[in-house]
Scaffold this motif. Structure first.
Motif, PDB file in Angstrom:
ATOM      1  N   ALA A 182       0.829  -1.209   0.000  1.00  0.00           N
ATOM      2  CA  ALA A 182       0.000   0.000   0.000  1.00  0.00           C
ATOM      3  C   ALA A 182       0.862   1.257   0.000  1.00  0.00           C
ATOM      4  O   ALA A 182       0.577   2.225  -0.722  1.00  0.00           O
ATOM      5  N   ILE A 183       1.932   1.262   0.809  1.00  0.00           N
ATOM      6  CA  ILE A 183       2.825   2.424   0.861  1.00  0.00           C
ATOM      7  C   ILE A 183       3.479   2.655  -0.493  1.00  0.00           C
ATOM      8  O   ILE A 183       3.557   3.797  -0.986  1.00  0.00           O
ATOM      9  N   MET A 184       3.945   1.591  -1.138  1.00  0.00           N
ATOM     10  CA  MET A 184       4.575   1.718  -2.444  1.00  0.00           C
ATOM     11  C   MET A 184       3.577   2.203  -3.493  1.00  0.00           C
ATOM     12  O   MET A 184       3.905   3.035  -4.358  1.00  0.00           O
ATOM     13  N   THR A 185       2.334   1.721  -3.410  1.00  0.00           N
ATOM     14  CA  THR A 185       1.292   2.148  -4.359  1.00  0.00           C
ATOM     15  C   THR A 185       1.000   3.629  -4.214  1.00  0.00           C
ATOM     16  O   THR A 185       0.873   4.364  -5.213  1.00  0.00           O
ATOM     17  N   VAL A 186       0.889   4.091  -2.967  1.00  0.00           N
ATOM     18  CA  VAL A 186       0.634   5.518  -2.722  1.00  0.00           C
ATOM     19  C   VAL A 186       1.797   6.364  -3.237  1.00  0.00           C
ATOM     20  O   VAL A 186       1.589   7.411  -3.866  1.00  0.00           O
ATOM     21  N   ALA A 187       3.027   5.899  -3.000  1.00  0.00           N
ATOM     22  CA  ALA A 187       4.201   6.641  -3.454  1.00  0.00           C
ATOM     23  C   ALA A 187       4.209   6.779  -4.973  1.00  0.00           C
ATOM     24  O   ALA A 187       4.544   7.850  -5.513  1.00  0.00           O
ATOM     25  N   VAL A 188       3.832   5.722  -5.672  1.00  0.00           N
ATOM     26  CA  VAL A 188       3.791   5.761  -7.137  1.00  0.00           C
ATOM     27  C   VAL A 188       2.644   6.637  -7.629  1.00  0.00           C
ATOM     28  O   VAL A 188       2.759   7.319  -8.664  1.00  0.00           O
ATOM     29  N   ALA A 189       1.518   6.655  -6.883  1.00  0.00           N
ATOM     30  CA  ALA A 189       0.328   7.388  -7.322  1.00  0.00           C
ATOM     31  C   ALA A 189       0.394   8.880  -7.050  1.00  0.00           C
ATOM     32  O   ALA A 189      -0.368   9.646  -7.644  1.00  0.00           O
ATOM     33  N   ILE A 190       1.295   9.331  -6.162  1.00  0.00           N
ATOM     34  CA  ILE A 190       1.345  10.745  -5.781  1.00  0.00           C
ATOM     35  C   ILE A 190       1.538  11.670  -6.980  1.00  0.00           C
ATOM     36  O   ILE A 190       0.824  12.681  -7.106  1.00  0.00           O
ATOM     37  N   PRO A 191       2.472  11.391  -7.907  1.00  0.00           N
ATOM     38  CA  PRO A 191       2.605  12.295  -9.071  1.00  0.00           C
ATOM     39  C   PRO A 191       1.325  12.394  -9.897  1.00  0.00           C
ATOM     40  O   PRO A 191       0.950  13.487 -10.349  1.00  0.00           O
ATOM     41  N   SER A 192       0.646  11.277 -10.089  1.00  0.00           N
ATOM     42  CA  SER A 192      -0.607  11.298 -10.854  1.00  0.00           C
ATOM     43  C   SER A 192      -1.673  12.101 -10.123  1.00  0.00           C
ATOM     44  O   SER A 192      -2.458  12.830 -10.743  1.00  0.00           O
ATOM     45  N   MET A 193      -1.731  11.954  -8.790  1.00  0.00           N
ATOM     46  CA  MET A 193      -2.686  12.726  -8.002  1.00  0.00           C
ATOM     47  C   MET A 193      -2.429  14.220  -8.151  1.00  0.00           C
ATOM     48  O   MET A 193      -3.360  15.024  -8.236  1.00  0.00           O
ATOM     49  N   TRP A 194      -1.172  14.620  -8.204  1.00  0.00           N
ATOM     50  CA  TRP A 194      -0.830  16.041  -8.308  1.00  0.00           C
ATOM     51  C   TRP A 194      -1.332  16.622  -9.629  1.00  0.00           C
ATOM     52  O   TRP A 194      -1.903  17.711  -9.651  1.00  0.00           O
ATOM     53  N   PHE A 195      -1.134  15.886 -10.707  1.00  0.00           N
ATOM     54  CA  PHE A 195      -1.484  16.423 -12.025  1.00  0.00           C
ATOM     55  C   PHE A 195      -2.948  16.219 -12.393  1.00  0.00           C
ATOM     56  O   PHE A 195      -3.530  17.028 -13.111  1.00  0.00           O
ATOM     57  N   PHE A 196      -3.560  15.141 -11.903  1.00  0.00           N
ATOM     58  CA  PHE A 196      -4.911  14.821 -12.353  1.00  0.00           C
ATOM     59  C   PHE A 196      -5.954  14.781 -11.229  1.00  0.00           C
ATOM     60  O   PHE A 196      -7.154  14.857 -11.514  1.00  0.00           O
ATOM     61  N   GLY A 197      -5.538  14.652  -9.983  1.00  0.00           N
ATOM     62  CA  GLY A 197      -6.492  14.475  -8.895  1.00  0.00           C
ATOM     63  C   GLY A 197      -6.805  15.737  -8.101  1.00  0.00           C
ATOM     64  O   GLY A 197      -7.940  15.943  -7.686  1.00  0.00           O
ATOM     65  N   LEU A 198      -5.801  16.574  -7.879  1.00  0.00           N
ATOM     66  CA  LEU A 198      -5.974  17.743  -7.020  1.00  0.00           C
ATOM     67  C   LEU A 198      -6.500  18.947  -7.795  1.00  0.00           C
ATOM     68  O   LEU A 198      -6.109  19.176  -8.942  1.00  0.00           O
ATOM     69  N   LYS A 199      -7.385  19.710  -7.141  1.00  0.00           N
ATOM     70  CA  LYS A 199      -7.849  20.975  -7.694  1.00  0.00           C
ATOM     71  C   LYS A 199      -6.742  22.015  -7.548  1.00  0.00           C
ATOM     72  O   LYS A 199      -5.801  21.854  -6.769  1.00  0.00           O
ATOM     73  N   ASN A 200      -6.894  23.111  -8.279  1.00  0.00           N
ATOM     74  CA  ASN A 200      -5.871  24.163  -8.242  1.00  0.00           C
ATOM     75  C   ASN A 200      -5.704  24.739  -6.838  1.00  0.00           C
ATOM     76  O   ASN A 200      -4.582  24.999  -6.392  1.00  0.00           O
ATOM     77  N   TYR A 201      -6.823  24.938  -6.118  1.00  0.00           N
ATOM     78  CA  TYR A 201      -6.708  25.527  -4.789  1.00  0.00           C
ATOM     79  C   TYR A 201      -6.032  24.555  -3.820  1.00  0.00           C
ATOM     80  O   TYR A 201      -5.359  24.978  -2.871  1.00  0.00           O
ATOM     81  N   GLN A 202      -6.204  23.241  -4.053  1.00  0.00           N
ATOM     82  CA  GLN A 202      -5.534  22.257  -3.208  1.00  0.00           C
ATOM     83  C   GLN A 202      -4.031  22.257  -3.466  1.00  0.00           C
ATOM     84  O   GLN A 202      -3.229  22.131  -2.530  1.00  0.00           O
ATOM     85  N   LYS A 203      -3.629  22.414  -4.734  1.00  0.00           N
ATOM     86  CA  LYS A 203      -2.214  22.535  -5.053  1.00  0.00           C
ATOM     87  C   LYS A 203      -1.636  23.800  -4.428  1.00  0.00           C
ATOM     88  O   LYS A 203      -0.513  23.806  -3.905  1.00  0.00           O
ATOM     89  N   ASP A 204      -2.425  24.887  -4.459  1.00  0.00           N
ATOM     90  CA  ASP A 204      -1.971  26.148  -3.859  1.00  0.00           C
ATOM     91  C   ASP A 204      -1.720  25.990  -2.367  1.00  0.00           C
ATOM     92  O   ASP A 204      -0.780  26.570  -1.812  1.00  0.00           O
ATOM     93  N   ARG A 205      -2.574  25.196  -1.697  1.00  0.00           N
ATOM     94  CA  ARG A 205      -2.399  24.987  -0.253  1.00  0.00           C
ATOM     95  C   ARG A 205      -1.090  24.269   0.043  1.00  0.00           C
ATOM     96  O   ARG A 205      -0.398  24.589   1.010  1.00  0.00           O
ATOM     97  N   ILE A 206      -0.750  23.291  -0.803  1.00  0.00           N
ATOM     98  CA  ILE A 206       0.497  22.554  -0.593  1.00  0.00           C
ATOM     99  C   ILE A 206       1.704  23.448  -0.862  1.00  0.00           C
ATOM    100  O   ILE A 206       2.680  23.448  -0.102  1.00  0.00           O
ATOM    101  N   ILE A 207       1.627  24.239  -1.936  1.00  0.00           N
ATOM    102  CA  ILE A 207       2.721  25.168  -2.248  1.00  0.00           C
ATOM    103  C   ILE A 207       2.863  26.204  -1.145  1.00  0.00           C
ATOM    104  O   ILE A 207       3.973  26.548  -0.724  1.00  0.00           O
ATOM    105  N   THR A 208       1.728  26.693  -0.645  1.00  0.00           N
ATOM    106  CA  THR A 208       1.751  27.671   0.447  1.00  0.00           C
ATOM    107  C   THR A 208       2.340  27.072   1.711  1.00  0.00           C
ATOM    108  O   THR A 208       3.079  27.729   2.446  1.00  0.00           O
ATOM    109  N   PHE A 209       2.025  25.801   1.973  1.00  0.00           N
ATOM    110  CA  PHE A 209       2.587  25.115   3.129  1.00  0.00           C
ATOM    111  C   PHE A 209       4.111  25.055   3.035  1.00  0.00           C
ATOM    112  O   PHE A 209       4.820  25.285   4.026  1.00  0.00           O
ATOM    113  N   LEU A 210       4.626  24.765   1.854  1.00  0.00           N
ATOM    114  CA  LEU A 210       6.077  24.661   1.671  1.00  0.00           C
ATOM    115  C   LEU A 210       6.760  26.012   1.791  1.00  0.00           C
ATOM    116  O   LEU A 210       7.876  26.107   2.314  1.00  0.00           O
TER     117      LEU A 210
END
Length: 378
Positions: free
Chosen positions: A194-222
């Motif tokens: 499960a951990i390996m699957t999530v790690a592989v899926a994270i890039p796809s989630m960033w480009f296809f799963g997250l809304k723009n405001y959700q990406k902004d929250r992560i960028i703002t957090f960093l």
């Protein structure tokens, strides 16, 4: 002499000041102190708005009544109603798609005219209950087939909530299900997969799963300083509030972030920042200790549950409560992205706090109907 003549099964009756009401004295006292503290903080965080305080007080009173009622329900009836509860939660999540009310760009609420109702809050409880019900009826530890079907039980409400969109609640739903599987004894190789699957899926989630405001929250957090007057404003003001409180705090009702209206959402998701400013490190530390005691007591009660269903449900309720606290305090302190998770029993809200009381009503039910033991007749 036969075994039945030497031994008999006897239910251990809970003892305590509130045992008559089927309530655990320690847990009830901690929740009462927490909710009382929340009213004091809310009065200050709302700029002395008594309407806020009275509204929250009524919800707390109603929540305590519901907790007592649920504590009195026969345990087997709770178990039998679990699939129906899960189905109702799914139907309400589907209803949000068609009749949901939009607020801040999200469809998460159903308007009942007298109040707004958020079905995803019920799903936070329905998912671990249904998963515990399924595993209790099958095999523990779960087999591969059980795990796949369990992921379907988690995945359907997770997807419906993620589409609202409500990333914070969806993550809690996912965590609550994973906790039940973990407590159910899932094998470590499946956890690793499960951990390996999530790690592989994270890039796809960033480009296809997250809304723009959700990406902004992560960028703002960093790096919140990239947009200090825009997307990073709230978290910067939150950290200023916590830091300015120092060790002892500025004192109750002396929050400059509230009086000068610098901090948005001061009564809901970011109320922990006001606690840090007014009561300092000592106040926040005592609050965290109170939360840890509630979690410890919940786990202790779960260990003495009458069967595996209630052990899994009680453990999930306790650990999800920990997740609530960890995510809220983490996002307000700037060590986690902002995902819109309230501080349990303290943040202003309706559906969330009622669902919490229902959850702890189940814990009280587990306490008042513990496991039976076998004693030798003296």
């Amino acid at each position: 002499m036969r075994y039945e003549e030497l031994y008999h099964t006897e239910e251990v009756k809970p003892k305590g000041l509130l045992a008559f009401f089927h309530l655990d004295t320690v847990l009830t006292f901690l929740i009462f102190m927490l909710t009382l503290f929340s009213l004091l903080v809310l009065y200050s965080a709302s700029n002395h708005n008594m309407d806020y305080v009275m509204s929250q007080a009524m919800k707390i009173i109603g929540g305590f009544v519901m907790m007592i009622v649920i504590a009195f329900i026969p345990p087997e009836r709770i178990k039998q109603l679990t699939p129906i509860f899960y189905l109702i939660a799914l139907l309400l999540l589907l209803a949000v798609i068609f009749i949901g009310v939009e607020a801040n760009g999200a469809h998460r609420w159903i308007d009942l005219k007298v109040m707004r109702f958020q079905p995803s809050e019920l799903a936070k409880l329905a998912v671990p209950m249904m998963l515990a019900y399924y595993l209790h009826k099958t095999n523990i530890p779960p087999t591969f087939t059980n795990i796949v079907l369990s992921l379907m039980i988690i995945g359907i409400p997770f997807a419906l909530i993620f589409m609202q969109p409500d990333l914070g609640t969806a993550i809690i739903i996912l965590f609550s299900g994973v906790v039940v599987l973990f407590l159910g004894g899932i094998q470590w190789r499946y956890i690793f997969i499960a951990i390996m699957t999530v790690a592989v899926a994270i890039p796809s989630m960033w480009f296809f799963g997250l809304k723009n405001y959700q990406k902004d929250r992560i960028i703002t957090f960093l790096n919140p300083e990239l947009d200090p007057l825009g997307k990073g404003y709230q978290i910067i003001q939150s950290k200023i509030a916590i830091g300015s409180g120092g060790i002892y705090g500025k004192g109750w009702q002396n929050s400059t972030q509230v009086s000068l209206q610098f901090l948005p959402e001061a009564t809901t998701d970011f109320i922990y920042a006001i606690i840090g400013e007014e009561f300092g490190l000592i106040g926040t530390s005592l609050l965290i200790i109170c939360y840890l005691l509630i979690i410890w007591r919940g786990l202790y009660i779960s260990l003495n549950a009458r069967d595996s269903y209630f052990q899994l449900v009680g453990g999930a309720i306790s650990l999800v409560f920990f997740f609530y606290v960890f995510v809220n305090t983490g996002m307000v302190s700037g060590i986690l992205p902002v995902v819109g998770v309230p501080l349990p029993f303290v943040s202003y809200g309706g559906t969330a706090i009622v669902t919490l009381f229902i959850s702890f009503g189940i814990l009280m039910n587990i306490y008042s109907h513990p496991a039976s033991i076998t004693k030798r007749i003296q």
